[in-house]
Enzyme design. Structure first.
Site, short mmCIF file in Angstrom:
data_model
loop_
_atom_site.label_atom_id
_atom_site.label_comp_id
_atom_site.label_asym_id
_atom_site.label_seq_id
_atom_site.Cartn_x
_atom_site.Cartn_y
_atom_site.Cartn_z
CB SER A 184 -0.87 -0.06 1.29
OG SER A 184 -1.48 1.35 1.44
CE1 TYR B 232 -4.17 -2.19 4.94
CE2 TYR B 232 -3.46 -0.02 4.47
CZ TYR B 232 -3.90 -1.39 4.10
OH TYR B 232 -3.96 -1.67 2.76
#
Ligand code: NDP
Length: 247
Positions: A140, A153
């Site tokens: 990401s 995350y």
């Protein structure tokens, strides 16, 4: 070349995984879908087959090593070998650390880190035996930079970056002929925001995504590009996001 390649996809029941399964099948790949929601997997496989594509699925919880092995065995049993594994399953519990959502921290580690490790552990013996293979993983932009709300995350996605880079280097050093690619999406229109239980974070992210998110098919195209690169070429890292954002 994508035609006739056997591609295993985790997190294939929605979003980026689903879009990738559909696109690769259209281009002639044999796709093997893994995720927990069986109804979704059945629907996607049926839709691919209705369009003349080749697909199968195995209900898979990536946090369980045995499920990953069963997914890989489904592919081997049905199609004889595996060319590519796309490690895509993920969970994004955006929230400030002070919210202490410790259960979600553990779930994120289990899915985003251990899920990747389980997938690699399951497929590696086959890749070593056949002396070829390709591992594509989804990190990401939160795996490249720090963002408030993304401590956990983002941390799991930083792990993916490090792991994939070392895997790339070791594959070269050991001559295993395993190609690696890591994808760093920004905002993509999927079901990912459904995993955010912190109301303020959910609202802020929804606003951001409503404004800027790109379709999952954009990321699927990048996966297809990485797979279609010549066999002697590793295309290592891609960032994929909206043109008008500085992420
Ligand atoms: P979705 O929520 O639409 O897809 C997530 C997929 O992961 C689903 O198919 C889900 O299936 C699967 N999954 C979740 N937990 C498990 C599990 N324990 N075992 C097996 N499968 C699981 O979101 P995206 O398509 O956006 O997410 C795909 C990847 O992209 C993730 O790794 C995410 O972190 C990453 N990403 C997404 C961005 C975005 O903006 N959308 C940005 C950057 C990265 P099921 O529930 O059926 O098991």
């Amino acid at each position: 070349m994508i035609k006739d390649k056997v591609v295993v996809i985790t997190g294939a029941s929605s979003g980026i995984g689903e879009a990738t399964a559909r696109l690769l099948a259209q281009q002639g790949a044999k796709v093997v879908l893994g995720a927990r929601r069986e109804g979704r997997l059945q629907t996607i496989v049926s839709a691919i087959e209705a369009q003349g594509g080749t697909a199968t699925y195995a209900v898979t919880d990536v946090t369980k090593a045995a499920d990953n092995e069963a997914l890989i065995n489904t592919a081997i049993k049905k199609y004889g070998h595996i060319d590519v594994i796309f490690l895509n399953a993920g969970f994004m519990p955006t929230a400030p650390v002070s919210a202490l959502k410790t259960d979600e921290w553990n779930t994120a580690v289990d899915i985003n880190i251990k899920g990747v490790l389980n997938g690699v552990a399951a497929v590696m013996p086959h890749f070593l035996k056949q002396k070829s293979g390709q591992v594509i993983a989804v990190s990401s932009v939160a795996g490249l930079k720090a963002y408030p709300g993304s401590a956990i995350y983002g941390g799991t996605k930083w792990f993916v970056r490090d792991f994939m880079e070392v895997l790339r280097m070791e594959s070269a050093l050991e001559g295993t002929n395993i190609r690696t690619s890591t994808i760093y999406p920004a905002a993509v229109k999927t079901e990912l925001l459904g995993g955010i239980s912190d109301p303020r974070s959910a609202l802020a992210m929804q606003k951001l995504y409503d404004q800027h998110a790109i379709p999952a098919e954009r990321v699927a195209n990048v996966v297809a590009f990485a797979i279609s690169a010549p066999a002697d070429t590793t295309i290592n890292e891609f960032t994929v996001g909206p043109t008008n954002q500085a992420w």
